[in-house]
Design an enzyme around this catalytic site. Structure first.
Site, PDB file in Angstrom:
ATOM      1  N   GLY A 192       9.991  20.406 -13.832  1.00 36.19           N
ATOM      2  CA  GLY A 192      10.226  21.261 -12.665  1.00 36.19           C
ATOM      3  C   GLY A 192      11.700  21.321 -12.327  1.00 36.19           C
ATOM      4  O   GLY A 192      12.556  20.956 -13.139  1.00 36.19           O
ATOM      5  N   ASN A 193      11.987  21.807 -11.145  1.00 31.13           N
ATOM      6  CA  ASN A 193      13.377  21.826 -10.688  1.00 31.13           C
ATOM      7  C   ASN A 193      13.394  21.554  -9.191  1.00 31.13           C
ATOM      8  O   ASN A 193      12.333  21.472  -8.565  1.00 31.13           O
ATOM      9  CB  ASN A 193      14.036  23.164 -11.033  1.00 31.13           C
ATOM     10  N   ARG A 194      14.597  21.427  -8.640  1.00 30.37           N
ATOM     11  CA  ARG A 194      14.688  20.952  -7.257  1.00 30.37           C
ATOM     12  C   ARG A 194      14.693  22.078  -6.221  1.00 30.37           C
ATOM     13  O   ARG A 194      14.952  21.836  -5.044  1.00 30.37           O
ATOM     14  CB  ARG A 194      15.935  20.088  -7.112  1.00 30.37           C
ATOM     15  N   SER A 195      14.391  23.303  -6.638  1.00 31.87           N
ATOM     16  CA  SER A 195      14.414  24.400  -5.660  1.00 31.87           C
ATOM     17  C   SER A 195      13.369  24.171  -4.560  1.00 31.87           C
ATOM     18  O   SER A 195      12.203  23.913  -4.836  1.00 31.87           O
ATOM     19  CB  SER A 195      14.132  25.727  -6.368  1.00 31.87           C
TER      20      SER A 195
END
Ligand code: FMN
Length: 420
Positions: free
Chosen positions: A217-220
């Protein structure tokens, strides 16, 4: 300030006085019939501006659209049954009609008529139509009507119309600010300049499963996308917000807004499907979600365990995902605008604008908003700084501030290139 042909026009003289007293620039646009009740010299003297009913005067200054375009707020008081019907039908056979069609400012109407006229299904239907378009209706009140009649239909008193009209404007807190600054002393008007537009905004970050319990995933956080969606809704747009893993707390404002419809997406593929379906009828698509460029090849049905490992390293094979932004740009309808977002970590000596320029050209988007991200920047934060470039790669805005402030600047940039 539109004035139409009812007895209550005399009370609108007081409304204009109040507006002028409060420092507003007032242009009165009466109908021809309104002038049978209160004459033109009165309106000119009270408003301190020239007054005409027709589109054929002052033609060089394109007065028939200029007044509406320049207005921050339009009030029609009194609004006759006839004028409400004309507004609902979008008729433009006089200066008031053209002004009302040309304006993107909030519109407030104060109906005034006999009870039977007000209750008539035709009038009620017209009022419902106007409300569905975002027109604010003040009154009518119950009380003495023309002649001996009394009942529902009396125009709301000028002070109350003024208060209701100003309730659609937002005080920018100038009272505590620099009183010497004229601009700061003016109330900020909530513009409805996206009225009639359908927009799609994606927000958050996609997740690509590795096995039933893990993902890439990513931190958005989705804060910027939600701010874009809510800002658009408040400016009058119909919004579909496609949210990928956005916390309920971040979504709260969007959930509370009746003009925002929320759809959820998990993976980049899900998001691509949702965005492409919604984009079919959208005027503007803003891709603010952080999507994964790759997904895992051969997602494991069962949790991958250490026991099954044959060495201390493990390799995940990744396959490229669909490039949603580029696909949207390829499929765009004439007149549709596609706005991309790019989270970048520019190399030393390289400018964010240059990276944005290269990306907008590669994707063929109409606008690209790039922001610098890092361990403490961009994602998750409440503030943001963007470089917005147009199709040619030229910088059109560099907003910074809260994510909401930045969102407003993105919509301003969209409007600057939007041709209805
Ligand atoms: C004395 C008088 C008072 C009127 N008052 C009203 C009124 O309060 N509300 C209304 O809808 N029509 C009223 N009318 C009828 C309108 O003047 C008429 O429908 C007119 O065509 C409205 O034109 P306008 O909407 O272009 O101003 C009144 C007419 C007269 C003669």
């Amino acid at each position: 300030m539109g004035v139409t042909g009812g007895i209550a026009a005399y009370k609108s003289v007081q409304l204009v006085r109040l507006l002028v007293r409060d420092g507003h620039e007032v242009h009165v646009v009466p109908t021809a019939d309104a002038l049978r009740f209160v004459g033109l010299p009165t309106w000119e003297a009270i408003s301190r501006n020239p007054v005409t009913t027709t589109v054929h005067e002052d033609v060089a200054r394109v007065r028939h659209v200029a007044l509406g375009q320049a207005a921050d707020l339009v009030i029609v008081a009194p609004a006759t049954a006839n004028s409400l019907a004309k507004m609902a039908a979008g008729l433009a056979d006089d200066l008031l009609g053209t002004t009302l069609l040309a304006t993107t400012a909030p519109v407030v109407v104060a109906p005034a008529m006999h009870t039977e006229m007000w209750r008539h299904p035709a009038t009620q239907h017209n009022i419902a139509t106007l409300k569905s378009r975002g027109v604010h209706v003040v009154g009518p009140d119950d009380g003495a009507l023309t002649g001996d009649d009394s009942g529902l239909g009396r125009m709301t008193e000028p002070e109350a119309i003024l208060a209701a009209a100003l309730a659609v404007v937002e005080d920018d807190g100038a009272a505590e600010g620099d009183a010497a600054d004229d601009d700061a002393a003016r109330p900020v008007v909530r513009r409805h300049d996206l009225m009639g537009l359908s927009v799609v905004v994606s927000a958050g970050g996609t997740r690509e499963p590795i096995d039933p319990v893990r993902f890439i995933g990513n931190r958005s956080s989705g804060k910027q996308g939600v701010a874009l969606a809510v800002a658009a809704a408040e400016r009058g747009a119909d919004v579909i917000l496609i949210a990928a893993h956005v916390d309920a707390e971040v979504l709260a404002d969007a959930l509370a807004h009746p003009a925002v419809r929320i759809e959820r997406a998990g993976t980049t593929d899900d998001l691509a499907d949702a965005v492409q379906t919604a984009a079919v009828s959208a005027d503007v698509v803003v891709m603010a979600a952080a999507v994964a460029d790759y997904r895992v090849a051969g997602i494991s049905d069962r949790k991958i365990t250490k026991d099954s490992a044959e060495s201390t390293t493990r390799t995940l094979e990744l396959v490229e995902n669909v490039d949603i932004l580029a696909a949207l740009c390829r499929q765009r309808r004439p007149g549709q605008l596609i706005v991309g977002f790019a989270a970048e970590t520019p190399a030393e000596g390289e400018s964010l604008a240059e990276r944005a320029r290269r990306k907008v050209l590669r994707k063929d988007a109409d606008l690209l908003a790039a922001n610098e991200v890092g361990w403490t920047q961009g994602f998750e934060a409440d503030e943001n700084a963007l470089v917005i470039v147009d199709r040619a790669g030229d910088v059109v805005a560099e907003p910074h501030g809260t994510k909401r402030e930045v969102a407003e600047a993105v919509w301003d940039a969209v409007l600057s290139i939007h041709t209805p």
